[in-house]
Scaffold this active site. Sequence first.
Site, mmCIF file in Angstrom:
data_model
loop_
_atom_site.group_PDB
_atom_site.id
_atom_site.type_symbol
_atom_site.label_atom_id
_atom_site.label_comp_id
_atom_site.label_asym_id
_atom_site.label_seq_id
_atom_site.Cartn_x
_atom_site.Cartn_y
_atom_site.Cartn_z
ATOM 1 N N ARG A 38 -9.315 -12.692 -11.258
ATOM 2 C CA ARG A 38 -9.607 -12.156 -12.599
ATOM 3 C C ARG A 38 -9.803 -13.274 -13.626
ATOM 4 O O ARG A 38 -10.584 -13.118 -14.560
ATOM 5 C CB ARG A 38 -8.496 -11.215 -13.040
ATOM 6 C CG ARG A 38 -8.603 -9.904 -12.307
ATOM 7 C CD ARG A 38 -7.582 -8.917 -12.765
ATOM 8 N NE ARG A 38 -7.858 -7.622 -12.159
ATOM 9 C CZ ARG A 38 -7.004 -6.641 -12.088
ATOM 10 N NH1 ARG A 38 -5.794 -6.785 -12.586
ATOM 11 N NH2 ARG A 38 -7.342 -5.499 -11.528
ATOM 12 N N LYS A 97 -7.404 12.877 -2.878
ATOM 13 C CA LYS A 97 -7.296 14.269 -3.335
ATOM 14 C C LYS A 97 -8.472 14.753 -4.178
ATOM 15 O O LYS A 97 -9.024 14.001 -4.978
ATOM 16 C CB LYS A 97 -6.023 14.415 -4.166
ATOM 17 C CG LYS A 97 -4.776 14.198 -3.345
ATOM 18 C CD LYS A 97 -3.555 14.620 -4.125
ATOM 19 C CE LYS A 97 -2.769 13.430 -4.568
ATOM 20 N NZ LYS A 97 -1.876 13.691 -5.658
ATOM 21 N N GLY A 108 -10.700 1.541 -7.302
ATOM 22 C CA GLY A 108 -9.910 0.411 -6.804
ATOM 23 C C GLY A 108 -9.851 0.333 -5.294
ATOM 24 O O GLY A 108 -10.086 -0.733 -4.705
ATOM 25 N N GLY A 126 -9.337 2.219 -12.753
ATOM 26 C CA GLY A 126 -9.205 3.391 -13.630
ATOM 27 C C GLY A 126 -10.373 3.516 -14.587
ATOM 28 O O GLY A 126 -10.881 4.615 -14.834
HETATM 29 P P1 ADP Z 1 -10.409 4.953 -5.199
HETATM 30 O O1 ADP Z 1 -9.237 4.081 -5.576
HETATM 31 O O2 ADP Z 1 -11.519 4.173 -4.571
HETATM 32 O O3 ADP Z 1 -10.860 5.825 -6.316
HETATM 33 P P2 ADP Z 1 -8.674 6.961 -4.076
HETATM 34 O O4 ADP Z 1 -7.525 6.343 -4.762
HETATM 35 O O5 ADP Z 1 -9.134 8.271 -4.525
HETATM 36 O O6 ADP Z 1 -9.904 5.932 -4.010
HETATM 37 O O7 ADP Z 1 -8.313 7.173 -2.522
HETATM 38 C C1 ADP Z 1 -7.931 6.148 -1.699
HETATM 39 C C2 ADP Z 1 -6.949 6.607 -0.685
HETATM 40 O O8 ADP Z 1 -7.370 7.767 -0.004
HETATM 41 C C3 ADP Z 1 -6.733 5.550 0.372
HETATM 42 O O9 ADP Z 1 -5.486 4.956 0.211
HETATM 43 C C4 ADP Z 1 -6.862 6.315 1.691
HETATM 44 O O10 ADP Z 1 -5.841 6.015 2.631
HETATM 45 C C5 ADP Z 1 -6.744 7.755 1.254
HETATM 46 N N1 ADP Z 1 -7.424 8.651 2.207
HETATM 47 C C6 ADP Z 1 -8.701 8.616 2.580
HETATM 48 N N2 ADP Z 1 -8.947 9.556 3.516
HETATM 49 C C7 ADP Z 1 -7.780 10.193 3.750
HETATM 50 C C8 ADP Z 1 -7.385 11.242 4.623
HETATM 51 N N3 ADP Z 1 -8.254 11.833 5.435
HETATM 52 N N4 ADP Z 1 -6.089 11.633 4.587
HETATM 53 C C9 ADP Z 1 -5.219 11.027 3.756
HETATM 54 N N5 ADP Z 1 -5.526 10.036 2.913
HETATM 55 C C10 ADP Z 1 -6.792 9.612 2.910
HETATM 56 MG MG MG Z 2 -7.155 4.521 -5.797
#
Ligand code: ADP
Ligand code: MG
Length: 481
Positions: free
Chosen positions: A35, A198, A351, A374
Site C-alpha cells: 500500500r 452469501k 477483497g 469494501g
Molecule cells: P469478495 O471479498 O471478493 O467480495 P466474498 O467476501 O463475498 O468475496 O466471499 C469470499 C468467500 O466466499 C471466500 O472466503 C470463500 O471461501 C467463500 N466461498 C466461496 N464459495 C463458497 C462455498 N461454496 N461455500 C462456502 N463458502 C464459499
Molecule cells: Mg470478502
Amino acid sequence: MKKTVKDIDVKNKKIICRCDFNVPMKDGKITDDFRIVSALPTIQYLLDNDAAIILCSHMGKPKGQPKPELSLAPVAERLSKLLKKKVVFAKSDVVVDDSVKKAAMELKSGEVMLLENVRYRAEEEKNDPEFAKDLASLADVFVNDAFGTAHRAHASTAGIADYLPAVSGSLIEKELEFLGEALDNPKRPMVAILGGSKVSDKILVIENLIKKADTIIIGGGMAYTFLAANGYNVGSSLCERDKLDLAKKLQAKAKKKGVKFLLPVDSKIGDKFDPKCKTKIVDNDKILDGWMGMDIGPKTIELYTKEIKKAKTIMWNGPMGVFEFKAFAGGTKAIAMALAENKGITVIGGGDSAAAVSQFKLDDKMTHISTGGGASLEFLEGKILPGVSCLQNKQIKKSKLKKVDKMAEAKKATAKKAAAPKKAVAKKAAAPKKEAAKKAAPAKKAAAPKKETVKKVAPVKKAAPAKKAAPKKAAAKKATK
Ligand code: ADP
Ligand code: MG
C-alpha cells in the site's frame, strides 16, 4: 468526472494528501508495504511539481486512543527509504497540535511530512468538523488518494473537503476510471461474474449489475441459495433459507430485462467444511444430504468459460468456491484463467476475489484489480462514495473533449500497434515480469502486454497494481457462517 492533482497547480502549495497506509504489521515491522508503494506515484508527482506534502492515513483500529503499536512511525521510515528522501514524522498523540502546525507551516516545497494515525482521535471516524478544520488548517489543497477508505465519511477522507479545494490522487483516479468505465460504459457483451459466500452480502451488487450487464454468472456459496429457490436439494451447502424469495425475484428481474442469468450445473462437494474432507463431483440435482457444495464443477467451468470468451467487458466479484482450500480452488482458478486469456476489459472488485487472483499469480493479466475491498463493493452497488463525492468536478465540456481526444489517440495507438509485426508484441509479452516492473514507475506493476494491444473503451492504460493477497483469516470461521 473528478478533478485530479494534474488538473490543478500545485507548485509551491501545501498539499495534505490522504493515503491508505493501513499496512499489515508484526512486532513493530511492516510485513507488506504494497500500500505504501501504491501511494508513491501521487507523492512523486507532487514532489516533481514542487509541492510541500503533508501525508496522513489511518492504521488499524486504535478506537480514538493513541496506541503505540499502531503508530505510523514505521511507515515514515519505509516511505523515506522508498522515496530516497527524508520524511519528517510529526509525532503527536493528538495528530494535530501546535508543534505539528508549526512544522507544517515551515515545510518547504519538495519536503514531505507524515502525520500520526488519524484514528488516534475519536473525532476522525465521527467526521467531526473541528478535527477536519484542524487538518485543513495545515494545507492549501486536499488530495484524496485512499480508495480503500473512500466509502467512509471521516474527517480525513471527506470532512476536510469542506474547508479546502479537494481533488483525487492517481490511485483514486485509476479506480474511478476502470470501475466506472466497466460499469457505466462497457464494451458489450458485458459479463458480470458474482460469487462469494452469501447472497445477503451481495443483494445490492446483484441488483445493480442486473441493470448493467448482458449476462450474469453466479458461483460460490451464494449459488446454492439460488438453486434451493429453484427447487434443488442442496444438502448442507451454504444456503440462506430466508432469502429464497429474494433469489427468485432477482432471477425474475434479470429475465424481464433480458439479462442471461446463469447458475452452476454441477459442483465439487465435500462431506464436511474441512480442507481434508472427502470430495465428489456431482450434477446439482444430485447433491447428497449432509454434503456441501464447495466449488463449481467441470461442466459449469466449461459453460462459464464459453460465456467469458464471448465477453468484451468482464466484472468479477466473489470467488467461485472455497478457494482457500486447495481441493476447492479449481473453479476460481479456471475462471481467473479464462479472464486472463480474455482480450477485453477485465475488472476485479472485492477483497477475496483480488486475493484469489493474486494467489494464482494472474494479477498482472487483468486490466484492473481494485485496491479497495469494501469501497469497490459499494461502488459496484452503485453507491456514491463520500471520499469521492467530496472532490471537485471537472468542467464537463472540457473533460468530454479531452476524453474524445484521448480515445481517438488511444485508437490510433492501437491501430499502429496492430499493424506492427506480431513478433514484437510476443516479445513484449515474454519479457520477464520483474524487468517490466522495474521499468515502470515505482508502484506500477508490469502491465499485461496482451491487453495493451487491445482496443479499449477507456484510453489505453497500463494495468493497475493489484492488491496482494491479504493473509487469510482462519477459514474454519466460515464453517459457522
Ligand atoms: P469478495 O471479498 O471478493 O467480495 P466474498 O467476501 O463475498 O468475496 O466471499 C469470499 C468467500 O466466499 C471466500 O472466503 C470463500 O471461501 C467463500 N466461498 C466461496 N464459495 C463458497 C462455498 N461454496 N461455500 C462456502 N463458502 C464459499
Ligand atoms: Mg470478502
